[in-house]
Design a protein around this motif. Structure first.
Motif, PDB file in Angstrom:
ATOM      1  N   GLN A 113      13.053 -32.778  16.329  1.00 25.38           N
ATOM      2  CA  GLN A 113      11.967 -32.643  17.330  1.00 25.38           C
ATOM      3  C   GLN A 113      10.991 -31.619  16.841  1.00 25.38           C
ATOM      4  O   GLN A 113       9.894 -31.760  16.910  1.00 25.38           O
ATOM      5  CB  GLN A 113      12.532 -32.230  18.777  1.00 25.38           C
ATOM      6  CG  GLN A 113      11.306 -32.154  19.561  1.00 25.38           C
ATOM      7  CD  GLN A 113      12.165 -31.679  21.188  1.00 25.38           C
ATOM      8  OE1 GLN A 113      13.412 -32.026  21.482  1.00 25.38           O
ATOM      9  NE2 GLN A 113      11.129 -31.581  21.967  1.00 25.38           N
ATOM     10  N   VAL A 114      11.400 -30.316  16.217  1.00 25.22           N
ATOM     11  CA  VAL A 114      10.814 -29.353  16.011  1.00 25.22           C
ATOM     12  C   VAL A 114       9.899 -29.849  14.683  1.00 25.22           C
ATOM     13  O   VAL A 114       8.585 -29.653  14.651  1.00 25.22           O
ATOM     14  CB  VAL A 114      11.295 -27.987  15.515  1.00 25.22           C
ATOM     15  CG1 VAL A 114      10.518 -27.163  14.884  1.00 25.22           C
ATOM     16  CG2 VAL A 114      11.896 -27.584  16.800  1.00 25.22           C
ATOM     17  N   PHE A 115      10.538 -30.625  13.711  1.00 22.92           N
ATOM     18  CA  PHE A 115       9.665 -31.345  12.574  1.00 22.92           C
ATOM     19  C   PHE A 115       8.578 -32.030  13.194  1.00 22.92           C
ATOM     20  O   PHE A 115       7.385 -31.981  12.667  1.00 22.92           O
ATOM     21  CB  PHE A 115      10.591 -31.929  11.804  1.00 22.92           C
ATOM     22  CG  PHE A 115       9.860 -32.664  10.714  1.00 22.92           C
ATOM     23  CD1 PHE A 115       9.753 -31.878   9.662  1.00 22.92           C
ATOM     24  CD2 PHE A 115       9.583 -33.894  10.810  1.00 22.92           C
ATOM     25  CE1 PHE A 115       8.584 -32.690   8.586  1.00 22.92           C
ATOM     26  CE2 PHE A 115       8.792 -34.696   9.785  1.00 22.92           C
ATOM     27  CZ  PHE A 115       8.502 -34.093   8.735  1.00 22.92           C
ATOM     28  N   PHE A 116       8.799 -33.023  13.977  1.00 18.38           N
ATOM     29  CA  PHE A 116       7.813 -33.887  14.478  1.00 18.38           C
ATOM     30  C   PHE A 116       6.744 -33.103  15.341  1.00 18.38           C
ATOM     31  O   PHE A 116       5.570 -33.499  15.381  1.00 18.38           O
ATOM     32  CB  PHE A 116       8.378 -34.979  15.483  1.00 18.38           C
ATOM     33  CG  PHE A 116       8.774 -36.096  14.604  1.00 18.38           C
ATOM     34  CD1 PHE A 116       7.933 -36.947  13.802  1.00 18.38           C
ATOM     35  CD2 PHE A 116      10.220 -36.195  14.407  1.00 18.38           C
ATOM     36  CE1 PHE A 116       8.350 -37.959  13.065  1.00 18.38           C
ATOM     37  CE2 PHE A 116      10.783 -37.187  13.518  1.00 18.38           C
ATOM     38  CZ  PHE A 116       9.861 -38.083  13.047  1.00 18.38           C
ATOM     39  N   GLN A 117       6.980 -31.786  16.237  1.00 21.45           N
ATOM     40  CA  GLN A 117       5.943 -31.104  16.660  1.00 21.45           C
ATOM     41  C   GLN A 117       5.292 -30.614  15.522  1.00 21.45           C
ATOM     42  O   GLN A 117       3.919 -30.638  15.579  1.00 21.45           O
ATOM     43  CB  GLN A 117       6.612 -29.908  17.554  1.00 21.45           C
ATOM     44  CG  GLN A 117       7.331 -30.450  18.797  1.00 21.45           C
ATOM     45  CD  GLN A 117       8.052 -29.188  19.341  1.00 21.45           C
ATOM     46  OE1 GLN A 117       8.144 -27.892  18.542  1.00 21.45           O
ATOM     47  NE2 GLN A 117       8.519 -29.345  20.661  1.00 21.45           N
ATOM     48  N   PHE A 118       5.695 -30.274  14.345  1.00 22.39           N
ATOM     49  CA  PHE A 118       5.149 -29.499  13.470  1.00 22.39           C
ATOM     50  C   PHE A 118       3.928 -30.709  12.700  1.00 22.39           C
ATOM     51  O   PHE A 118       2.757 -30.201  12.622  1.00 22.39           O
ATOM     52  CB  PHE A 118       6.030 -29.148  12.192  1.00 22.39           C
ATOM     53  CG  PHE A 118       5.160 -28.457  11.024  1.00 22.39           C
ATOM     54  CD1 PHE A 118       5.309 -27.324  10.972  1.00 22.39           C
ATOM     55  CD2 PHE A 118       4.937 -29.483   9.847  1.00 22.39           C
ATOM     56  CE1 PHE A 118       4.455 -26.629   9.986  1.00 22.39           C
ATOM     57  CE2 PHE A 118       4.124 -28.733   8.839  1.00 22.39           C
ATOM     58  CZ  PHE A 118       4.007 -27.422   8.937  1.00 22.39           C
ATOM     59  N   VAL A 119       4.605 -32.045  12.444  1.00 20.79           N
ATOM     60  CA  VAL A 119       3.531 -32.951  11.926  1.00 20.79           C
ATOM     61  C   VAL A 119       2.498 -33.374  12.925  1.00 20.79           C
ATOM     62  O   VAL A 119       1.379 -33.958  12.562  1.00 20.79           O
ATOM     63  CB  VAL A 119       4.559 -33.933  11.376  1.00 20.79           C
ATOM     64  CG1 VAL A 119       5.206 -33.549  10.098  1.00 20.79           C
ATOM     65  CG2 VAL A 119       5.165 -34.662  12.358  1.00 20.79           C
TER      66      VAL A 119
END
Length: 576
Positions: free
Chosen positions: A36-42
């Motif tokens: 989830q944090v990765f997709f917030q980043f992208v």
């Protein structure tokens, strides 16, 4: 009926993601925080690309000083850029929730359109089949922070164009449209595109065999259409694919372990945990994790589909081609080694000889199971349509049609989805949101979190995405090159200080600080070009880590804005 189906799909998607709306920008998917944090980043990266503050396929914000090849890490620009206004106004977490809702509902709606056009004339049958395609177990499982996998709304249109490849005289138009769809899907999820292409190839081959020689005349337009699509797609994707496979921080294959994710033989008849009939303890050994329950179809649905095929549908070439496609992908999904009930068997998987081939070496085998949902959805629609043609009553006055409908409903009830498990996360520290970090991290320096940002400790990524701050940080959660040429790992190869801080954060006893440890810290800080070390007050072992870093830096940190910060500029500056 079309409007009712669309509203139903949208409401179901909101229900499944209800926890994300309840806690707003602080909501976290309990089963998969790291992704989830990765997709917030992208998603934040997509906004920066749109505003001209970032290049599309690479980022230097994460993994300082090397950066990250985002084209090789599911950058989802095809989703992030359209959602950039939402990200700008409400933040990447709300964009993430919107993306899940639109992905689930949009996928179901697109399959509804496809099934009405190609499979059944019954709106009710198409709605039931589309609901299984959009909200079936694999999709709900992937909704645990894999929005690129739930956003499959282009897949039905890709399949539709694949079915039109044999139209005489329309090879140019069909090829251009197919090529553009391929490009669009590549910027949503390349792996889904690969699975779709393989599934279409298997289905079309099986259908051609079942209906030969009637398909002989379609060979030329199919080849011509495929050639045009390859030219269009190849031209538009040439640079992105070069960046992915040959650009900075590129790699080959998958990190150790990921390529071994396969479906357990027992999973096909089991119920997933986020379903009405699910049981966490019963499925724990049958899936790699909660986000990869891609083959959990449940024995009642399999039994009903088997009865329908045996009783009414087997004679249809479409059905035989669907069954062949489902069988091939079920075997692929089991990976390189067959497991049954959590136990390793002596049987090798069909994927073993294929998993080392170019492109296929980057595939997670268990995800092939997602192809089973459209197959099952189409068969379900055909079965319901066939039930609708049954007599209302038998010679013995039994309500045959009602009993058959009831059987279908009973098979689907255990698969009804439950909401995602979520919880309320901690807020971004004021040290970040108020901009205090700028006083400690001058231009050209990085902000180093304690412990260093990784899949288990995501503060650096989470703060960057949520706050809009423009600092750079080492570490991160991504796939990058390993120490060995051609290998891949999650995150960067760890450095000594990284290993030390992570071990203490995860429960190890803090060691007595030595001169060698301090030298290692200084070397790592110089490598990272660090400006400051930052420890959140919310870190579970904050007191232990604070004392350890005080000893390592040989000065006490400053408590401010919800963090402890150590100015390490003097340590990083070269000696006079």
């Amino acid at each position: 009926m079309n409007l009712a189906a669309g509203i139903g799909f949208l409401l179901t998607a909101v229900y499944v993601t209800s926890g994300l709306w309840k806690d707003g920008s602080r909501a976290l998917v309990s089963e998969n925080i790291a992704d989830q944090v990765f997709f917030q980043f992208v998603l934040r990266h997509g906004l920066d690309v749109l505003t001209g503050d970032a290049v599309p396929f690479f980022t230097t914000q994460m993994n300082a000083p090397h950066g990250v090849n985002l084209m090789a890490n599911t950058v989802v620009l095809g989703l992030g850029i359209p959602l950039a206004p939402v990200t700008a106004i409400w933040g990447p977490q709300i964009s993430f929730a919107v993306l899940l809702v639109l992905g689930l509902a949009g996928t179901a709606a697109a399959w509804y359109w496809f099934l009405r056009r190609h499979v059944t004339t019954s709106a009710a049958a198409a709605a039931a089949g589309a609901a299984l395609c959009g909200f079936g177990p694999g999709m709900i499982s992937q909704a645990n922070a894999h929005p690129n996998w739930t956003a499959q709304f282009l897949v039905p249109f890709l399949v539709h164009q694949a079915l039109r490849m044999g139209e005489p005289g329309r090879w140019l138009r069909n090829g251009v449209v197919l090529g553009l769809l391929v490009v669009a899907q590549a910027f949503v999820n390349e792996e889904v595109l690969l699975y779709t292409a393989l599934a279409c190839a298997v289905f079309l081959a099986a259908y051609a065999v079942a209906t030969w020689p009637a398909q002989r005349a379609a060979i030329r337009p199919v080849l011509a259409t495929a050639g045009v699509a390859a030219l269009v797609g190849g031209a538009l994707l040439a640079y992105p694919l070069w960046s992915q496979f040959f650009g900075p921080q590129s790699f080959r294959g998958l990190p150790p372990g990921a390529s071994a994710y396969g479906a357990d033989l027992a999973s096909f008849a089991a119920f997933p945990r986020l379903s009405l009939g699910g049981n966490v303890d019963a499925v724990r050994l049958l899936a790699p994790n909660a986000a990869e329950e891609n083959t959990f179809l449940g024995w009642p649905l399999l039994a009903v589909l088997a009865l329908a095929v045996a009783g009414w549908l087997w004679q249809r070439a479409l059905v035989r081609a669907l069954l062949a496609t489902g069988a091939v992908f079920a075997l692929f999904a089991m990976g390189k080694q067959v497991f049954a009930g959590g136990e390793r068997t002596a049987l090798p998987g069909l994927w073993r000889p294929l998993g080392q081939l170019p492109l296929l070496e980057s595939v997670v085998p268990v995800r092939f199971g997602l192809v089973l949902l459209p197959v099952a959805g189409a068969l379900l629609a055909l079965a319901i349509e066939a039930v609708g043609r049954l007599p209302r009553r038998s010679a013995g006055e039994l309500p045959v049609r009602r009993l058959a409908y009831a059987l279908v409903v009973l098979a689907l009830v255990p698969l009804l989805p439950l909401p995602l498990l979520t919880h309320r996360g901690v807020p971004v520290p004021r040290f970040i949101t108020e901009g205090t970090w700028r006083a400690y991290v001058p231009a050209g320096r990085t902000l180093v979190t304690v412990p260093v940002t990784s899949n288990k400790h995501s503060d650096g990524m989470h703060w960057w995405a949520q706050s809009g701050a423009d600092y750079t940080f080492p570490g991160g959660y991504f796939i990058g090159p390993g120490r060995e040429p051609g290998s891949a790992v999650f995150g960067p190869p760890p450095r000594p200080t990284d290993l030390l801080l992570a071990a203490v954060a995860e429960g190890a006893k803090a060691p007595r600080v030595t001169a060698r440890m301090r030298d290692g810290l200084i070397a790592d800080l110089r490598f990272w070009r660090a400006g400051a070390l930052v420890l959140s007050d919310r870190e579970p072992r904050a007191d232990v880590l604070r004392k350890l870093v005080d000893d390592l830096v040989d000065t006490d940190g400053v408590r401010t804005g919800g963090v402890t910060v150590w100015d390490v500029g003097p340590l990083v500056a070269p000696s006079p």
